[in-house]
Design an enzyme around this catalytic site. Sequence first.
Site, mmCIF file in Angstrom:
data_model
loop_
_atom_site.group_PDB
_atom_site.id
_atom_site.type_symbol
_atom_site.label_atom_id
_atom_site.label_comp_id
_atom_site.label_asym_id
_atom_site.label_seq_id
_atom_site.Cartn_x
_atom_site.Cartn_y
_atom_site.Cartn_z
ATOM 1 N N GLU A 140 16.784 -4.626 6.327
ATOM 2 C CA GLU A 140 17.115 -5.909 5.255
ATOM 3 C C GLU A 140 18.628 -5.276 5.072
ATOM 4 O O GLU A 140 19.411 -4.795 4.184
ATOM 5 C CB GLU A 140 16.296 -5.417 4.047
ATOM 6 C CG GLU A 140 14.943 -5.200 4.090
ATOM 7 C CD GLU A 140 14.278 -6.679 4.330
ATOM 8 O OE1 GLU A 140 15.167 -7.637 4.189
ATOM 9 O OE2 GLU A 140 13.101 -6.827 4.180
ATOM 10 N N CYS A 190 21.553 -8.750 -2.607
ATOM 11 C CA CYS A 190 21.961 -9.487 -0.981
ATOM 12 C C CYS A 190 21.397 -10.618 -1.191
ATOM 13 O O CYS A 190 21.957 -11.356 -0.275
ATOM 14 C CB CYS A 190 20.792 -8.454 -0.169
ATOM 15 S SG CYS A 190 19.102 -8.317 -0.716
HETATM 16 P P1 NAD Z 1 27.917 1.254 2.485
HETATM 17 O O1 NAD Z 1 27.802 0.331 3.316
HETATM 18 O O2 NAD Z 1 28.589 2.713 2.940
HETATM 19 O O3 NAD Z 1 26.340 1.639 2.003
HETATM 20 C C1 NAD Z 1 25.390 0.862 1.548
HETATM 21 C C2 NAD Z 1 24.231 1.793 1.569
HETATM 22 O O4 NAD Z 1 23.898 2.320 2.864
HETATM 23 C C3 NAD Z 1 24.122 2.907 0.529
HETATM 24 O O5 NAD Z 1 23.092 2.912 -0.259
HETATM 25 C C4 NAD Z 1 24.549 4.200 1.515
HETATM 26 O O6 NAD Z 1 23.877 5.264 0.806
HETATM 27 C C5 NAD Z 1 23.922 3.627 2.650
HETATM 28 N N1 NAD Z 1 24.617 4.392 3.890
HETATM 29 C C6 NAD Z 1 25.778 4.203 4.125
HETATM 30 N N2 NAD Z 1 26.142 4.888 5.416
HETATM 31 C C7 NAD Z 1 24.653 5.282 5.787
HETATM 32 C C8 NAD Z 1 24.276 5.956 6.891
HETATM 33 N N3 NAD Z 1 25.062 6.328 7.835
HETATM 34 N N4 NAD Z 1 22.914 6.228 6.939
HETATM 35 C C9 NAD Z 1 22.128 6.010 6.003
HETATM 36 N N5 NAD Z 1 22.482 5.383 4.862
HETATM 37 C C10 NAD Z 1 23.622 4.990 4.862
HETATM 38 O O7 NAD Z 1 28.689 1.164 1.074
HETATM 39 P P2 NAD Z 1 28.417 0.583 -0.257
HETATM 40 O O8 NAD Z 1 29.981 0.672 -0.774
HETATM 41 O O9 NAD Z 1 27.594 1.372 -0.957
HETATM 42 O O10 NAD Z 1 28.132 -0.772 -0.286
HETATM 43 C C11 NAD Z 1 28.936 -1.828 0.474
HETATM 44 C C12 NAD Z 1 28.382 -2.969 1.066
HETATM 45 O O11 NAD Z 1 26.950 -2.633 1.378
HETATM 46 C C13 NAD Z 1 28.231 -3.996 -0.244
HETATM 47 O O12 NAD Z 1 29.347 -4.695 -0.081
HETATM 48 C C14 NAD Z 1 26.870 -4.770 0.287
HETATM 49 O O13 NAD Z 1 27.388 -5.678 1.383
HETATM 50 C C15 NAD Z 1 26.204 -3.687 1.281
HETATM 51 N N6 NAD Z 1 24.973 -3.446 0.570
HETATM 52 C C16 NAD Z 1 23.915 -4.166 0.639
HETATM 53 C C17 NAD Z 1 22.633 -3.992 0.035
HETATM 54 C C18 NAD Z 1 21.307 -4.759 0.196
HETATM 55 O O14 NAD Z 1 20.657 -5.062 -0.684
HETATM 56 N N7 NAD Z 1 21.444 -5.627 1.280
HETATM 57 C C19 NAD Z 1 22.700 -3.020 -0.967
HETATM 58 C C20 NAD Z 1 23.786 -2.171 -1.164
HETATM 59 C C21 NAD Z 1 24.940 -2.468 -0.495
#
Ligand code: NAD
Length: 476
Positions: A250, A284
Amino acid sequence: MTSYPTLHMIIDGEKVMQGHRATHRVVNPATGETLGELPLADAADLDRALETAQRGFRIWRNSTAQQRAAVLQGAARLMLERQEEIARIATMEQGKTLVETRIEVLMNVGLFNFYAGETQRVYGRQLVRPAGMRSTVTYEPVGPVAAFAPWNFPIGNPGRKLGAPIAAGCSVILKSAEESPGSALAIVQCLLDAGLPKEVAQAVYGVPDQVSRHLLGSPIIRKLSFTGSTVVGKHLAKLAADDMKRTTMELGGHGPVLVFDDVDVDGVLDTMVAGKYRNAGQVCVSPTRFIVQEGVFERFRDGFAERAKGWKVGNGMEDGIQMGPMANPRRPDAMERMIGDAVAKGAKLNAGGERIGNQGFFYAPSVISEVPLDAEIMNEEPFGPVAIINPFGKEEDMIAEANRLPYGLAAYSWTNDARRQKRLAREVETGMFCVNTTMLGGADTPFGGVKWSGHGHEDGPEGLMACMVLKTVHEG
Ligand code: NAD
């Protein structure tokens, strides 16, 4: 008055405390205050969780549908009893309003009860064969699941990650976001208190990249379930592919909203402004690119900006607040960068465009318009409280703009023309399409995207089937 809980992991039913482990500081995004220190798993913790998940799968795959239903219904009852406590923990650690976090608890209650019913309806099939032969199609739980849940729905995301696998007979290792661990721990606790064997659901935290490499590197894990950004999703899908693990992804979106000349502008604004600023836009399926026909463009833009300026922003714990802070300091930084870039490239700033106050991570409800296509915000998910409003003439150009990006999660349209509604529903490339509404979720409703927004579904019978594998058995 709920106080923030002491943080821990849950491995093999044990509350694993800090001890010698590194920790992550959990912060209240409304105040910047430290709420607690979260212990982070080391390699030995993760190995223990894996070994436990393997035992948990052996136990739970042999449970009856009635046993699984009873646990899910029991957990749903406990979540309802603990609704206020769980909602307050979530608002403290994530920032969204109490109204929103209370709804999140109810979403989980609905989902767990729905899956309690679905456990009874995993029917197989018998194929037509000559007399004396029998071929049957059966479903089995896929195996131990590694589930990674983000911070934007601190209660709902863990609920989704746990409900379907547990209904299917899988074990789960959940790593929810380190920024909002308290609510996820409360959900796991409801399941354990409802009688789920301790080996079946565990909660670990850590350095995300280390945890995901460790868990996905193990042959014990048979499925990855991830919610988060497209960039991280692609990385995790590659790790899962090395061992041919099943995946449900997702990922991000960039929700287009097509608004046509024939609508009641104020009525649309009443719905869409609330939809845009829900959870400070950190959703999202958030409506993001407003693609508005020229006849109503000015009224729509000005009405949006006027409402945005009057939106009540503050600490989500207080009554009457419509929008809390952003969840972490990265988000207001991203807003500043993206809106700044858009304005530098010629966009008009109609509302907001600035931080609020000097504590916490508040950002004003914002509106920008006439934004050029080369602005970063037109191409990257803003994940924040900003509406992008651009004027268009023809329906075909509006559809082309809706389909321009590689994302396809949620899309919205507002028109009273029934023929156009059908055309749009067919032509817009998206996993979920809303006509004259923003209501797209529900326990019985598959939730998922196409293109870079991911694959597979959560919720609905489809979410349960995504945790099962099909086996055909042929008997001569
Ligand atoms: P991010 O992309 O690093 O993290 C997003 C999520 O993924 C966090 O919960 C993080 O713990 C997890 N994550 C990151 N790297 C991971 C890895 N290697 N293995 C497992 N989990 C990992 O950065 P962020 O600053 O938290 O969010 C940035 C962007 O992520 C947002 O701008 C948005 O676009 C997207 N996001 C989307 C959703 C969604 O519901 N689809 C939710 C949160 C963030």
